[in-house]
Every structure is written in structure tokens, then in C-alpha cells.
Design an enzyme around this catalytic site. Structure first.
Site, mmCIF file in Angstrom:
data_model
loop_
_atom_site.group_PDB
_atom_site.id
_atom_site.type_symbol
_atom_site.label_atom_id
_atom_site.label_comp_id
_atom_site.label_asym_id
_atom_site.label_seq_id
_atom_site.Cartn_x
_atom_site.Cartn_y
_atom_site.Cartn_z
ATOM 1 N N HIS A 85 4.479 8.679 0.929
ATOM 2 C CA HIS A 85 4.301 8.172 -0.435
ATOM 3 C C HIS A 85 3.672 9.235 -1.333
ATOM 4 C CE1 HIS A 85 -0.138 7.246 -0.453
ATOM 5 N NE2 HIS A 85 0.038 7.089 0.843
ATOM 6 N N ASP A 87 2.394 8.238 -4.570
ATOM 7 C CA ASP A 87 1.403 7.644 -5.471
ATOM 8 C C ASP A 87 0.014 7.848 -4.884
ATOM 9 O OD1 ASP A 87 2.310 5.704 -3.441
ATOM 10 O OD2 ASP A 87 0.874 4.330 -4.375
ATOM 11 N N ASP A 116 -3.942 12.024 1.413
ATOM 12 C CA ASP A 116 -3.348 10.677 1.290
ATOM 13 C C ASP A 116 -2.510 10.581 0.017
ATOM 14 O OD1 ASP A 116 -2.793 7.976 1.607
ATOM 15 O OD2 ASP A 116 -4.721 7.323 0.807
ATOM 16 N N GLU A 150 2.596 2.679 -2.568
ATOM 17 C CA GLU A 150 1.939 2.408 -1.284
ATOM 18 C C GLU A 150 0.519 1.914 -1.482
ATOM 19 O OE1 GLU A 150 -0.265 3.254 2.495
ATOM 20 O OE2 GLU A 150 -0.685 3.915 0.438
ATOM 21 N N GLU A 151 -0.152 2.448 -2.491
ATOM 22 C CA GLU A 151 -1.558 2.122 -2.693
ATOM 23 C C GLU A 151 -1.771 0.750 -3.332
ATOM 24 O OE1 GLU A 151 -3.734 3.751 -1.339
ATOM 25 O OE2 GLU A 151 -3.161 5.856 -1.187
ATOM 26 N N ASP A 174 0.615 9.455 7.645
ATOM 27 C CA ASP A 174 -0.326 8.939 6.654
ATOM 28 C C ASP A 174 -1.574 8.358 7.302
ATOM 29 O OD1 ASP A 174 -1.280 8.221 4.148
ATOM 30 O OD2 ASP A 174 -0.132 6.361 4.042
ATOM 31 N N HIS A 434 -9.304 8.517 -0.570
ATOM 32 C CA HIS A 434 -9.876 7.593 -1.556
ATOM 33 C C HIS A 434 -11.293 7.980 -1.970
ATOM 34 C CE1 HIS A 434 -6.973 3.998 -0.686
ATOM 35 N NE2 HIS A 434 -6.363 5.163 -0.560
#
Length: 463
Positions: A85, A87, A116, A150-151, A174, A434
């Protein structure tokens, strides 16, 4: 084929590709979404950049309604999927380096998405290029599927698989090595305050967090009609914990904030939830009914990230503890309190029974529980041939014989009938996804690219 040496020779190529992708601020933007940008301009731009790059470099590509796309090589009826991903979650504040530049320092590449999932995505893409350039015959199609949501709930994958074939097997770069064959269930829970609000409520507003899958690192409250020594008590309380706080007066109101530590909702115990921290202080000082009920509930229900107070706690051997992250916590004087919670529950969790138990417990409180969404756990047995092949490849490059892992994180692997998360974090590496100052260790990502190339050959090379 020495894929590790080949990857080392193409290290600079990998680094430059990651930097370019990181420089696209691909955060969900509901405000700018439209038919050709379902998740906003940033995710659309990142997807288009990937597909245009791959097309120029000789791969087959397809954009599926701007939700997702794929990059493909090889021939055959079966498909090996590599699910990535582009995003990212919002950057947040207090970064040492700009989050959307891709600064390199001491062998690390910093930026939102570095680990990520933009760094691992480009490592998997390099793996595809190395296999193709080595002219290794393939018996399957290798399809890198690139998502853009995805997030925030996998809506991209839901749309993609309505239009395109499901890979027969696949992995998502991931998460962690050696691999993850057990992913916890993920439920989004909403707790809503039901009590009647008074005009005299001391709590005017409370706000913490903007994503349910992140531990909030900043909480802010506006209060009124507090004691004359409220400021003194505020600084005195937080001094004992060494927290970063702020205090201001605006006419008859007081504005206070506290800074915590963000973390991924799959491991909330690694963060410090600013909402809970501020609620604990306010619970000592607020007395009006709904204000007191709100901060008391936040403290009682979420000080413990394992859900014991709500009857939602549970653990099993294959996937560990169930966890709750109060990610978006709000209160206003007209609507009352609202809390969005990401619950990551164990593979064998008695879901219906536990949710009903929590609803029953809340009948005596001023809060109700609503399940917004639920994604069931995902599990592939360790003795499966697919799992054993990936473990063999990983062990060949590392000499590490450890067993598969479980995670509270949700990867695209759970969208496949037979899929796992496979890297790219190596054992012992901190998981900074994150978090502020997110980074990837460049040399480790080079090794991951070699592992992915070898895995492609083992799973899809002609025997």
C-alpha cells in the site's frame, strides 16, 4: 543466483525510489475525494506514480478505478500476489526531520511511510525487477497489487477484488520477519454518551486523536467554573510524570493540553494515550454530572489497554492478548462524549459473546456500544507448504530458525484466502510505524529485497 549481491548493487536505485514515493503526501483526504480520487489527491498521486514508473520500466500495469492497481510479470494461470500500500497515516508533529522529504542519516531513511509501507513496497518492486532482469522462467504470474486505503479500512481492496482475480497465494511486505501467519480480528467500536447535558457542564470540549488506529499523542480540553487553584493543581499533577503540558486562560474558560506518545493501535501498550492521561487529571476536579461521567469512563475503561473493565479481555496461545486503543476521544457541550476504539482481538476470541457482555455491562452506565465494523481473524497453519517455503527462504538469508508470529496489526494478507505478512522488519528492530521520526534501516531493506526475490523464484519459478 546471488540476489543479495544484486540488491546491494542496486541500493542507490532503491533509495531514490523510496525518497520519491515518500515525497508524495498520500494521506487520506475525504474532503478532496471524487470519482477519480476516491481517497483524495495524495493516495491517487502515489498510485499513479507507481504504475507510471512500472509501465516505463516494462511491466504490465492496470489502474482499477483509482482504488488500487497492479504491476505484473510472468505467465501462467496461477497468480502469486504481493500486496502493498502507498497510503500513509498523518505525520503528526514534533519530527526531527521533515516527514515528507526522505532524509538519510546514519544509514536510516526517515519519512512517513518509510517502513509502513513505502519502503517495503519499493523493496518488493526491486525484487520483481531483479527476477525479471535475471531472466528466470516463471510458471505463475507475479502481481504486485497496490492499495490506497490500507490505513483506513481496506476499501481499496474490497473494490479491487470485485473487479480482479484473487491471487492463489500471496504475501504482504508490511509487518515482520520471519512471517506472520496469525492476524488478530479488528473491530471498530464506538462508545457514545447518552446522558442529558446541562448548561452548567464544566467540560466545554475535549479532543484527542484523529485516527482510531493510532494512540493519540495530544489531548486538549476546554473547561469552565473550576477552582481557583486549578492551574496550580494542573502543573503539580503532571510534574510528577514529567509530561509536556500547556495551560491558558481565555475569558472565563481554561484551555489545557497534554502530550503523550503515539503508537500503532496493534500495540497500544507501547504508547502513552494522551486522552487517558488528561481524563485522569480532570476526573479529580470535575463535578458536573455529564462532564464527570465522561472523564470517569475514559479513565476506567481505557487506562487498561486489555479491555478488562468492559469485559472484552481475552488471550490465546496462537495470537496473544486482545487489546483496545481509544484512538479518537471527543466531547462537546451539545453532543456529549464519543470514543472510537480499535479492538484487536485474539484468533479464537468468542466475539459475539464478548460484545454482548460489554453491552450488558454498559446498561448501568451513561454510555452505549455500537460496532462500526469488524474484520475476522486470519490464520494459516504453520505446516502449510506455502508457509514452509517462505520460512526456508528467510532462514537461508538469516540463519534464524524462529517460528512464525502473530500480530494485532491488519495487513492485506487477510484479504487473501492464502496469504501471510512477510517482513520487512527483522527481529530486534523497533517498529516505528505510525510514530514521529518513522524510518527504515537501508541495509535491512536491501536484504529484504533479496529475500523477496528469492521467495518469488521459490514460489513461482519453473521447476
Amino acid at each position: 543466483m546471488d540476489f543479495l549481491q544484486l540488491a546491494k548493487e542496486r541500493k542507490e536505485e532503491l533509495v531514490q525510489d523510496i525518497k520519491q514515493l515518500i515525497q508524495i503526501e498520500s494521506v487520506l483526504d475525504e474532503g478532496s475525494k471524487r470519482k477519480d480520487a476516491p481517497f483524495g489527491e495524495g493516495p491517487k498521486k502515489a498510485l499513479e506514480w507507481m504504475l507510471e514508473k512500472a509501465s516505463k520500466e516494462g511491466f504490465k500495469t492496470k489502474n482499477v478505478d483509482h482504488y488500487a492497481g497492479h504491476i505484473e510479470m510472468g505467465e501462467g494461470e496461477e497468480i502469486l500476489g504481493i500486496l502493498c500500500h502507498v497510503d500513509v497515516v498523518p505525520a503528526g508533529g514534533n519530527w526531527t526531520y521533515p516527514p515528507f522529504e526522505g532524509v538519510i542519516k546514519d544509514g536510516k531513511l526517515y519519512g512517513r511511510g518509510a517502513i509502513d509501507d513505502k519502503g517495503p513496497t519499493m523493496a518488493a518492486y526491486l525484487a520483481m525487477k531483479m527476477v525479471r532482469d535475471a531472466q528466470i522462467p516463471l510458471s505463475k504470474r507475479i502481481r504486485m497489487i497496490i492499495g490506497t486505503d490500507e490505513e483506513s479500512g481496506f476499501r481499496c481492496m474490497e473494490h479491487y477484488f470485485q473487479k480482479e482475480a484473487m491471487p492463489d497465494i500471496g504475501f504482504a511486505p508490511d509487518a515482520d520477519f520471519p512471517l506472520i501467519n496469525a492476524e488478530k480480528g479488528i473491530a471498530l467500536l464506538e462508545f457514545t454518551q447518552q446522558s442529558t447535558l446541562s448548561e452548567e457542564e464544566q467540560l466545554v470540549s475535549f479532543q484527542a486523536g484523529n485516527r482510531h488506529n493510532m494512540v493519540p499523542d495530544l489531548a486538549k480540553a476546554v473547561v469552565k467554573n473550576v477552582s481557583s487553584d486549578f492551574e496550580e493543581k494542573f502543573y503539580e499533577y503532571f510534574k510528577q510524570f514529567g509530561e509536556e503540558v500547556a495551560f491558558a486562560r481565555e475569558e472565563d474558560r481554561v484551555i489545557i493540553s497534554v502530550t503523550g506518545i503515539s503508537a500503532h493501535a496493534m500495540e497500544p501498550e507501547k504508547g502513552k494515550n494522551a486522552a487517558v492521561m488528561l481524563a485522569k487529571f480532570l476526573n479529580l476536579h470535575l463535578t458536573t454530572e455529564s462532564s464527570k461521567a465522561f472523564v470517569s469512563f475514559v479513565e476506567d475503561a481505557f487506562s487498561d489497554v486489555y479491555g478488562k473493565a468492559l469485559g472484552l479481555d481475552y488471550a490465546d496461545e496462537m495470537s496473544g492478548q486482545t487489546t483496545l486503543n481509544a484512538g479518537v476521544v471527543s466531547f462537546d457541550a451539545e453532543k456529549g462524549g464519543n470514543i472510537l476504539v480499535s479492538m484487536r482481538y485474539s484468533v479464537t476470541y468468542p466475539y459475539e459473546e464478548k460484545i454482548q457482555m460489554a453491552k450488558e455491562l454498559l446498561k448501568n452506565s451513561s454510555f452505549s456500544l455500537h460496532v462500526v465494523s469488524n474484520s475476522s481473524p486470519h490464520y494459516i497453519p504453520e505446516d502449510d507448504e506455502f508457509i514452509q517455503t517462505l520460512l526456508k527462504v528467510y532462514r537461508r538469508y538469516t540463519g534464524d530458525d524462529r517460528k512464525p508470529l502473530s500480530t494485532g496489526g491488519g495487513t492485506y494478507a487477510r484479504t487473501l484466502k492464502k496469504g501471510v505478512a512477510f517482513g520487512s522488519l527483522f527481529p530486534g528492530e523497533p517498529d516505528v510505524a505510525h510514530q514521529k521520526d518513522e524510518y527504515v534501516v537501508i541495509d535491512n531493506l536491501v536484504k529484504a529485497a533479496a529475500i523477496y526475490a528469492e521467495a518469488i523464484v521459490e514460489l513461482a519459478g519453473k521447476k
